[in-house]
Design a protein around this motif. Structure first.
Motif, PDB file in Angstrom:
ATOM      1  N   THR A 188       0.826  -1.206   0.000  1.00 42.85           N
ATOM      2  CA  THR A 188       0.000   0.000   0.000  1.00 42.85           C
ATOM      3  C   THR A 188       0.861   1.256   0.000  1.00 42.85           C
ATOM      4  N   LEU A 189       1.910   1.259   0.801  1.00 45.02           N
ATOM      5  CA  LEU A 189       2.751   2.449   0.914  1.00 45.02           C
ATOM      6  C   LEU A 189       3.543   2.728  -0.361  1.00 45.02           C
ATOM      7  N   PHE A 190       3.992   1.678  -1.025  1.00 42.43           N
ATOM      8  CA  PHE A 190       4.922   1.868  -2.136  1.00 42.43           C
ATOM      9  C   PHE A 190       4.315   1.532  -3.497  1.00 42.43           C
ATOM     10  N   GLY A 191       2.977   1.353  -3.524  1.00 46.32           N
ATOM     11  CA  GLY A 191       2.353   0.996  -4.785  1.00 46.32           C
ATOM     12  C   GLY A 191       1.994   2.161  -5.666  1.00 46.32           C
ATOM     13  N   GLY A 192       2.068   3.415  -5.142  1.00 41.91           N
ATOM     14  CA  GLY A 192       1.668   4.574  -5.940  1.00 41.91           C
ATOM     15  C   GLY A 192       0.160   4.755  -5.902  1.00 41.91           C
ATOM     16  N   ASP A 193      -0.305   5.986  -6.058  1.00 45.16           N
ATOM     17  CA  ASP A 193      -1.736   6.269  -5.946  1.00 45.16           C
ATOM     18  C   ASP A 193      -2.563   5.528  -6.986  1.00 45.16           C
ATOM     19  N   ASN A 194      -1.989   5.184  -8.122  1.00 43.94           N
ATOM     20  CA  ASN A 194      -2.722   4.475  -9.161  1.00 43.94           C
ATOM     21  C   ASN A 194      -2.531   2.966  -9.091  1.00 43.94           C
ATOM     22  N   GLY A 195      -1.779   2.512  -8.081  1.00 41.54           N
ATOM     23  CA  GLY A 195      -1.583   1.080  -7.917  1.00 41.54           C
ATOM     24  C   GLY A 195      -2.849   0.403  -7.445  1.00 41.54           C
ATOM     25  N   VAL A 196      -2.931  -0.917  -7.681  1.00 39.10           N
ATOM     26  CA  VAL A 196      -4.156  -1.643  -7.366  1.00 39.10           C
ATOM     27  C   VAL A 196      -4.477  -1.590  -5.874  1.00 39.10           C
ATOM     28  N   TRP A 197      -3.450  -1.491  -5.022  1.00 43.28           N
ATOM     29  CA  TRP A 197      -3.701  -1.494  -3.591  1.00 43.28           C
ATOM     30  C   TRP A 197      -4.249  -0.149  -3.115  1.00 43.28           C
ATOM     31  N   ARG A 198      -3.797   0.945  -3.699  1.00 43.97           N
ATOM     32  CA  ARG A 198      -4.177   2.259  -3.177  1.00 43.97           C
ATOM     33  C   ARG A 198      -5.436   2.846  -3.835  1.00 43.97           C
ATOM     34  N   ARG A 199      -5.685   2.488  -5.077  1.00 45.45           N
ATOM     35  CA  ARG A 199      -6.793   3.162  -5.757  1.00 45.45           C
ATOM     36  C   ARG A 199      -8.161   2.685  -5.299  1.00 45.45           C
ATOM     37  N   GLY A 200      -8.219   1.554  -4.633  1.00 43.64           N
ATOM     38  CA  GLY A 200      -9.485   1.086  -4.092  1.00 43.64           C
ATOM     39  C   GLY A 200     -10.431   0.598  -5.169  1.00 43.64           C
ATOM     40  N   GLU A 201     -11.705   0.552  -4.799  1.00 48.29           N
ATOM     41  CA  GLU A 201     -12.750   0.088  -5.707  1.00 48.29           C
ATOM     42  C   GLU A 201     -14.060   0.756  -5.315  1.00 48.29           C
ATOM     43  N   PRO A 202     -15.009   0.833  -6.245  1.00 50.06           N
ATOM     44  CA  PRO A 202     -16.292   1.451  -5.894  1.00 50.06           C
ATOM     45  C   PRO A 202     -17.061   0.601  -4.886  1.00 50.06           C
ATOM     46  N   MET A 203     -17.519   1.239  -3.832  1.00 47.71           N
ATOM     47  CA  MET A 203     -18.361   0.580  -2.829  1.00 47.71           C
ATOM     48  C   MET A 203     -19.476   1.527  -2.439  1.00 47.71           C
ATOM     49  N   ALA A 204     -20.625   0.959  -2.145  1.00 46.25           N
ATOM     50  CA  ALA A 204     -21.732   1.711  -1.565  1.00 46.25           C
ATOM     51  C   ALA A 204     -22.017   1.111  -0.200  1.00 46.25           C
ATOM     52  N   LEU A 205     -22.190   1.978   0.792  1.00 42.96           N
ATOM     53  CA  LEU A 205     -22.353   1.520   2.168  1.00 42.96           C
ATOM     54  C   LEU A 205     -23.437   2.340   2.842  1.00 42.96           C
ATOM     55  N   ALA A 206     -24.385   1.646   3.441  1.00 44.40           N
ATOM     56  CA  ALA A 206     -25.435   2.303   4.219  1.00 44.40           C
ATOM     57  C   ALA A 206     -25.383   1.774   5.645  1.00 44.40           C
ATOM     58  N   ARG A 207     -25.474   2.685   6.609  1.00 47.77           N
ATOM     59  CA  ARG A 207     -25.427   2.317   8.022  1.00 47.77           C
ATOM     60  C   ARG A 207     -26.776   2.637   8.646  1.00 47.77           C
ATOM     61  N   ASP A 208     -27.428   1.607   9.178  1.00 45.31           N
ATOM     62  CA  ASP A 208     -28.755   1.771   9.776  1.00 45.31           C
ATOM     63  C   ASP A 208     -29.699   2.531   8.842  1.00 45.31           C
ATOM     64  N   GLY A 209     -29.629   2.184   7.555  1.00 45.06           N
ATOM     65  CA  GLY A 209     -30.530   2.752   6.578  1.00 45.06           C
ATOM     66  C   GLY A 209     -30.111   4.073   5.981  1.00 45.06           C
ATOM     67  N   ARG A 210     -29.012   4.649   6.450  1.00 43.95           N
ATOM     68  CA  ARG A 210     -28.545   5.941   5.942  1.00 43.95           C
ATOM     69  C   ARG A 210     -27.298   5.736   5.089  1.00 43.95           C
ATOM     70  N   VAL A 211     -27.301   6.301   3.878  1.00 49.05           N
ATOM     71  CA  VAL A 211     -26.149   6.166   2.991  1.00 49.05           C
ATOM     72  C   VAL A 211     -24.940   6.843   3.630  1.00 49.05           C
ATOM     73  N   ALA A 212     -23.860   6.099   3.744  1.00 46.67           N
ATOM     74  CA  ALA A 212     -22.652   6.638   4.372  1.00 46.67           C
ATOM     75  C   ALA A 212     -21.527   6.802   3.371  1.00 46.67           C
ATOM     76  N   ILE A 213     -21.423   5.905   2.418  1.00 49.42           N
ATOM     77  CA  ILE A 213     -20.301   5.910   1.470  1.00 49.42           C
ATOM     78  C   ILE A 213     -20.817   5.480   0.102  1.00 49.42           C
ATOM     79  N   ASP A 214     -20.381   6.173  -0.930  1.00 43.76           N
ATOM     80  CA  ASP A 214     -20.653   5.766  -2.308  1.00 43.76           C
ATOM     81  C   ASP A 214     -19.525   6.310  -3.181  1.00 43.76           C
ATOM     82  N   HIS A 215     -18.311   5.761  -2.953  1.00 43.58           N
ATOM     83  CA  HIS A 215     -17.142   6.241  -3.679  1.00 43.58           C
ATOM     84  C   HIS A 215     -16.041   5.192  -3.612  1.00 43.58           C
ATOM     85  N   GLN A 216     -14.886   5.521  -4.133  1.00 48.92           N
ATOM     86  CA  GLN A 216     -13.755   4.592  -4.109  1.00 48.92           C
ATOM     87  C   GLN A 216     -13.346   4.326  -2.661  1.00 48.92           C
ATOM     88  N   THR A 217     -13.225   3.054  -2.335  1.00 48.73           N
ATOM     89  CA  THR A 217     -12.940   2.658  -0.956  1.00 48.73           C
ATOM     90  C   THR A 217     -11.786   1.662  -0.947  1.00 48.73           C
TER      91      THR A 217
END
Length: 320
Positions: A188-217
């Motif tokens: 993660t530290l040495f992979g670069g911002d565009n590396g597979v470890w750092r760039r993450g992936e799209p996720m949507a997350l709702a907590r107790d029915g409220r949308v909390a996250i809808d972006h690269q995670t």
């Protein structure tokens, strides 16, 4: 097993069965025609598949078994709870665990170190009873509920693959956790911002029915454990309410990771971590939508939308 050990179990009032995972690390190659059908008078079940395990558990439920001695690891417990809870219902047997898997995170949480099958049987008479509520994971559009203690997506899926490599080189339990963690941090530290470890992936997350996250995670992690191997506390320092899902979500790319890593691993500084994109939460229900899949207790499942809650209380027999 000695006769004294067998006598320690009140057989007249207590129905006991042993379930041995023949594929667990310590048991591979042991299942053959010479294995006993009973140990100290306790029947031994060695299912060779999940379908066979379900048949064995259905038989044990019909027989009214009250205690299961489980010779296996975290994945074995996941499968027994997933298949067994619908069959036993409110009469789910107490579980005496003889940890024989690769990581044995649940055994660590229960305060069980190395414990043989004989020790697990002996603990039925006088071991401490503790309750745990596993994560209950339901895929959208289905009625099947997975029950497990550690779930992750994003970088956690790749980290699990690294752990499997460590297992192949003979590293298990806390050693495997430490090696995998070091490898994840380095990549993660040495992979670069565009590396597979750092760039993450799209996720949507709702907590107790409220949308909390809808972006690269970068990573999502949830657990029903009270203690992690190596003294780690990625979800913060407990105690945690057993009706809440304790989780950690890390935005992508992880910001200022070297600065925040000590607090992240040891459970400190929630406010400072949150401002940097490391979010610890306690929710009654989490809805996660991920395309890359998720891992629960060492096994990867396909992605999609899942609901995460806490399951029913199950009794485990810990050490004396």
């Amino acid at each position: 097993m000695t006769l004294a050990l067998a006598a320690a179990i009140p057989a007249a009032t207590h129905r006991v069965a042993i379930v041995r995972n023949i594929y667990s690390r310590h048991n591979r190659g042991r299942a053959d025609a010479h294995q006993p059908a009973t140990v100290a008078g306790i029947p031994v079940h060695e299912p060779a598949s999940k379908a066979a395990l379900e048949r064995h558990l259905a038989q044990l439920a019909a027989e009214g078994v009250e205690t299961l001695v489980v010779d296996g690891g975290d994945g074995t417990i996941r499968d027994i709870l997933t298949l067994g809870l619908p069959l036993f219902g409110a009469r789910m047997p107490a579980i005496a665990l003889a940890p024989s898997g690769k990581t044995n995170a649940l055994a660590h949480d229960l305060g069980i170190g190395t414990r043989s099958l004989e020790d697990a049987v002996a603990a039925i008479a006088d071991g401490r009873r503790v309750t745990r509520r596993a994560l209950a994971v339901t895929r959208a559009g289905t009625a099947v509920v997975l029950h497990g203690f550690l779930l992750g997506s994003g970088a956690f899926v790749r980290a699990t693959a690294l752990a499997q490599r460590a297992h192949r080189f003979g590293a298990f339990n806390g050693v495997a956790v430490g090696l995998s963690l070091a490898s994840v941090i380095g990549r993660t530290l040495f992979g670069g911002d565009n590396g597979v470890w750092r760039r993450g992936e799209p996720m949507a997350l709702a907590r107790d029915g409220r949308v909390a996250i809808d972006h690269q995670t970068y990573m999502f992690l949830a657990a029903a454990l009270t203690r992690f191997p190596l003294g780690l506390a990625p979800l913060g320092n407990g105690p945690f309410a057993d009706d809440r899902v304790a989780s950690l979500t890390i935005d992508a790319p992880p910001r200022h990771l070297p600065r925040h890593l000590p607090a992240l691993l040891r459970g400190g500084a929630d406010d400072a971590l949150a401002r940097a994109g490391y979010h610890r939460c306690r929710d009654r229900q989490v809805e996660l939508d991920t395309t890359s899949g998720f891992v629960i207790d060492g096994e990867r499942f396909d992605g999609g939308r899942i609901m995460i809650r806490r399951g029913p209380a199950v009794t485990f027999i810990a050490g004396r």
